[in-house]
Design a protein around this motif. Structure first.
Motif, short mmCIF file in Angstrom:
data_model
loop_
_atom_site.label_atom_id
_atom_site.label_comp_id
_atom_site.label_asym_id
_atom_site.label_seq_id
_atom_site.Cartn_x
_atom_site.Cartn_y
_atom_site.Cartn_z
N ALA A 1 0.91 -1.08 -0.06
CA ALA A 1 0.10 0.00 0.02
C ALA A 1 0.87 1.26 0.01
O ALA A 1 2.17 1.44 0.54
N PRO B 1 -5.48 4.33 -9.19
CA PRO B 1 -5.72 3.54 -8.01
C PRO B 1 -4.83 2.81 -7.49
O PRO B 1 -4.58 2.32 -6.36
N ALA B 2 -3.57 2.66 -8.25
CA ALA B 2 -2.64 1.74 -7.96
C ALA B 2 -1.37 2.29 -8.85
O ALA B 2 -1.46 2.84 -9.71
N ARG C 1 2.57 -4.08 -7.96
CA ARG C 1 1.41 -3.22 -7.78
C ARG C 1 1.22 -2.96 -6.43
O ARG C 1 1.05 -3.69 -5.58
N THR D 1 -1.26 -0.37 -3.89
CA THR D 1 -2.66 0.25 -3.84
C THR D 1 -2.48 1.60 -3.31
O THR D 1 -1.71 1.78 -2.31
#
Length: 394
Positions: free
Chosen positions: A158, A173-174, A181, A183
């Motif tokens: 995150a 969003p990411a 990846r 978030t």
């Protein structure tokens, strides 16, 4: 035989006589006053905008505090990059006056991309920082959207984006960090006392170790202390962060950097004031030129007044009054324009609008001085015209 004495002009009469010349040539008066107005407006706006900027800085420092100190690794005696010990933050928290401490660590050889379609060379200057969970409270950061990392999200992929980073990447969003990846859980507002966070992507300390190969060494330690003990904490911070090599620790006070930036802005302000003074001088020359031409055009009027008993002093006072009124007309317009520009610019920047009283008084004083200087020679020249010569020339 009783000797006649000329009647005295009262101040009101003098202003009416001086204003008659302006009313007779309104376009010329406006154009002459415009030069004064531009100079006064420029100087008022420069002083006002500078004062508004300083007021905003004072407001920021009052809200954020001046008790934030930072410690980071410097260089070794061999010129190599130093590192802070793993227990630097816990050691700093033991300093008595310290009320909070947190840290970030640079994640090396890791870039941030919006998608996997972005060429690797185009990093956008975005750094990846491992952040401890109490960082926002320590540096005075606030969220623009979303939430800050917590005990759960700090362990997983995150990320919280700095204000500049969010603008560069857009609403996504990411993001990709090191090919993984992450978030986006939040976006920070600009952090005046820690601007390095604005252009960063911040991930949890544990997540950085697990997914990004972070070595666990803090690169910046942020410390809050009691306001009265800031200097004392600053003097022992390096030795506490790295007792074995305190010379390898750089300690700074972010509020000092903001004040230094303001001092730099003040230098630029002085330059702009100089340009405003030049414009004011040009305006004064314009007023003088108008008054000289007015004397040449109004010789018949001057001769008639002298023939009817007006003294040289009264003629001289008439033209000085006209010059003063002309300058004050430009000065009043300039002060109003400069004040309006200041408040409009301050509102656009979300600053408190401030125009110092001394700037307004100085603008009026400058116009009076310019009016007196610009009108003196034409007034003396008008007063010296013999009545017969003036009437004959007409």
């Amino acid at each position: 035989m009783t000797e006649l004495s000329p009647a005295r002009l009262r101040p009101g009469d003098l202003m009416r006589v001086g204003g008659s010349g302006i009313r007779a040539r309104p376009l010329r008066a406006v154009l002459s006053a415009l030069g004064i107005a531009i100079g006064i407006a420029a100087m008022t706006a420069v002083v006002g905008i500078s004062s508004s900027s300083r007021a905003d800085l004072d407001r920021q420092l009052a809200a954020l505090g001046t008790n934030l100190l930072t410690a980071g690794p410097g260089s070794t005696m061999f010129g190599e990059d130093a590192t802070l010990p793993d227990d630097a933050v816990p050691m700093i928290k033991r300093i008595g006056p310290v009320t909070a401490a947190s840290a970030t660590g640079t994640v090396e050889d890791t870039s941030v991309y919006r998608t996997d379609r972005i060429p690797k060379a185009q990093t956008g200057g975005i750094s990846v920082l491992a952040a401890q969970l109490d960082l926002p409270a320590t540096v005075g950061a606030a969220m623009a959207s979303g939430t800050w990392l917590n005990a759960a999200t700090g362990r997983y992929p995150a990320v919280v984006l700095g204000a500049t980073t969010a603008r560069r990447l857009g609403s996504v969003p990411a993001v990709l960090i090191g090919g993984r990846r992450y978030t986006v859980v939040g976006v920070l507002q600009p952090v005046p006392l820690a601007p390095e966070l604005d252009s960063a992507a911040l991930i949890g300390w544990d997540a950085a170790r697990t997914y990004a190969g972070f070595d666990g060494h803090a690169t910046t330690v942020y410390t809050r202390s009691k306001e009265s003990q800031v200097s004392a904490v600053q003097s022992v911070l390096a030795a506490t962060a790295n007792p074995e090599n305190p010379d390898e620790v750089k300690v700074s006070r972010p509020s000092d950097a903001l004040k230094a930036q303001q001092a730099t802005d003040n230098t630029f302000t002085q330059l702009l004031l100089g340009l405003g003074a030049v414009a004011l001088l040009v305006g004064g020359i314009g007023v003088a030129n108008t008054m000289v031409i007015s004397v040449l055009e109004r010789r018949a009027e001057i001769g008639l007044r002298r023939s009817l008993g007006a003294t040289r002093g009264q003629v001289r006072a008439q033209f000085i009054a006209e010059s003063l009124l002309l300058s004050l007309l430009g000065g009043a317009g300039g002060v109003l324009i400069g004040t309006a520009v200041t408040f409009a610019y301050a509102a656009a920047q979300s600053w408190p609008g401030v125009v110092p009283a001394w700037a307004l008084a100085g603008g009026v004083g400058a116009t009076v001085l310019i009016g007196a200087v610009a009108g003196w020679y034409p007034a003396v020249r008008a007063a010296r015209l013999p009545p017969t010569e003036a009437l004959a020339a007409a």
